[in-house]
Design an enzyme around this catalytic site. Sequence first.
Site, PDB file in Angstrom:
ATOM      1  N   LEU A  20      72.635  19.976  94.391  1.00 39.85           N
ATOM      2  CA  LEU A  20      71.546  19.658  95.446  1.00 39.85           C
ATOM      3  C   LEU A  20      70.321  20.643  95.344  1.00 39.85           C
ATOM      4  CD1 LEU A  20      74.083  19.622  98.515  1.00 39.85           C
ATOM      5  CD2 LEU A  20      72.594  17.397  97.510  1.00 39.85           C
ATOM      6  N   SER A  21      70.495  21.692  94.398  1.00 41.98           N
ATOM      7  CA  SER A  21      69.577  22.671  94.342  1.00 41.98           C
ATOM      8  C   SER A  21      68.155  22.146  94.023  1.00 41.98           C
ATOM      9  CB  SER A  21      69.791  23.598  93.099  1.00 41.98           C
ATOM     10  OG  SER A  21      70.990  24.280  93.554  1.00 41.98           O
ATOM     11  N   LYS A  70      78.891  30.550  85.162  1.00 44.29           N
ATOM     12  CA  LYS A  70      78.514  31.619  85.898  1.00 44.29           C
ATOM     13  C   LYS A  70      79.254  32.841  85.385  1.00 44.29           C
ATOM     14  CE  LYS A  70      78.091  29.712  90.567  1.00 44.29           C
ATOM     15  NZ  LYS A  70      78.523  30.031  91.974  1.00 44.29           N
ATOM     16  N   GLY A 139      89.706  33.397  94.781  1.00 40.53           N
ATOM     17  CA  GLY A 139      89.154  32.835  93.647  1.00 40.53           C
ATOM     18  C   GLY A 139      87.552  33.223  93.454  1.00 40.53           C
ATOM     19  N   ALA A 141      84.743  32.024  94.877  1.00 40.67           N
ATOM     20  CA  ALA A 141      83.974  32.204  96.170  1.00 40.67           C
ATOM     21  C   ALA A 141      84.438  33.266  96.841  1.00 40.67           C
ATOM     22  CB  ALA A 141      84.193  30.700  96.924  1.00 40.67           C
ATOM     23  N   TYR A 254      81.311  22.807 102.387  1.00 42.87           N
ATOM     24  CA  TYR A 254      80.225  21.949 103.164  1.00 42.87           C
ATOM     25  C   TYR A 254      80.491  20.590 103.110  1.00 42.87           C
ATOM     26  CZ  TYR A 254      78.057  21.954  98.523  1.00 42.87           C
ATOM     27  OH  TYR A 254      78.043  21.736  96.986  1.00 42.87           O
TER      28      TYR A 254
END
Length: 314
Positions: A20-21, A70, A139, A141, A254
């Site tokens: 969505l970025s 990441k 984890g 997040a 979300y």
Amino acid sequence: MATGNAKVCGVIGNPVGHSLSPLMHNEIAKAMGLDYIYVPCPVAEDAVGDAVRGAYALGFAGLNVTVPYKQRVIPFLAETDESVRCIGACNTLVRLPDSKIEGYRGYKGYNTDAEGLFRAMRDQGMEIRGRDCLLIGAGGAARAAAYLLIREGAASVTVLNRSQDKAEALAADMRRMAAEKSTAPPGSGMPPEGLSGSITAVSALPPERWRKLPGDSYLAVQTTSVGMYPHVDASPIEDRDFYKKIAQAVDVIYTPSRTRFMEFTEAAGGRVCGGLDMLIYQGVAALELWNPGVKVPREVVDRVRKIMEEQLHG
Ligand code: ATR
């Protein structure tokens, strides 16, 4: 509208089609009249280093990094921010100013997930400093949330995770972060200690033993994938009595916008915040790093939230 002088940024990942970025960043650019454009960049497994060097060569001001790179991107960074060193993952690259002497300078890595969570919580009046906190999950997040809770001086953090060994390992890392923070020299960029002046107390507890928790007004951060679409009827702890112990909670999920965890917390009298604001604010924090002097105002965040909700939920 982007001109020939536009600042160019993008997201690398594999895949990136669902991200969505691009929508979010380009909507912010439009709303604020920034000469800035954000593009999706799918990158193959073995090409992360090439992508970073290539982006630099192409003049990209910055990159976001998403799954599965990441961690893999870190060796290709020229510098790392404390957020990357503590979380062990990087989601934002910021171009270092060109230098005639040094030639290729590359990017500095940041992790804006913690800052995104911080701003989302701040909007809801959720103060971390001096609070007793529950961190549910251990984890990726959870690591961003863990760093934030230490950075902001929580009084205590109890890690509740299905796998106890992972909970213990994260708790040990958090104790190291807290100890480092307490001994950081003035001016090192580390924020001041919590109000009590003491180091955050960190422990791990198997979720089924939640009745051992001494408090009854915790600030909880839910970071597991339990309850995420399509498994929307699940919550990491099913016993409704657990939720009486929570005064305020954030769920980083979300989709759906309201998880079972949030429903249970509200039904027990607690206040809740969903994960979309964290997602938006991690992007806003990155955009502000790439565009020094720009502060994205609340009304633009609200507008972008509406557009993203439409995109997610139709
Ligand atoms: P992320 O990067 O999104 O945090 P992750 O690193 O795979 O993803 O972590 C997922 C988290 O959700 C972990 O805390 C995981 O618990 P374990 O460490 O026990 O695996 C938690 N999780 C996932 N599925 C779960 C389930 N069905 N019940 C309880 N916890 C679950």
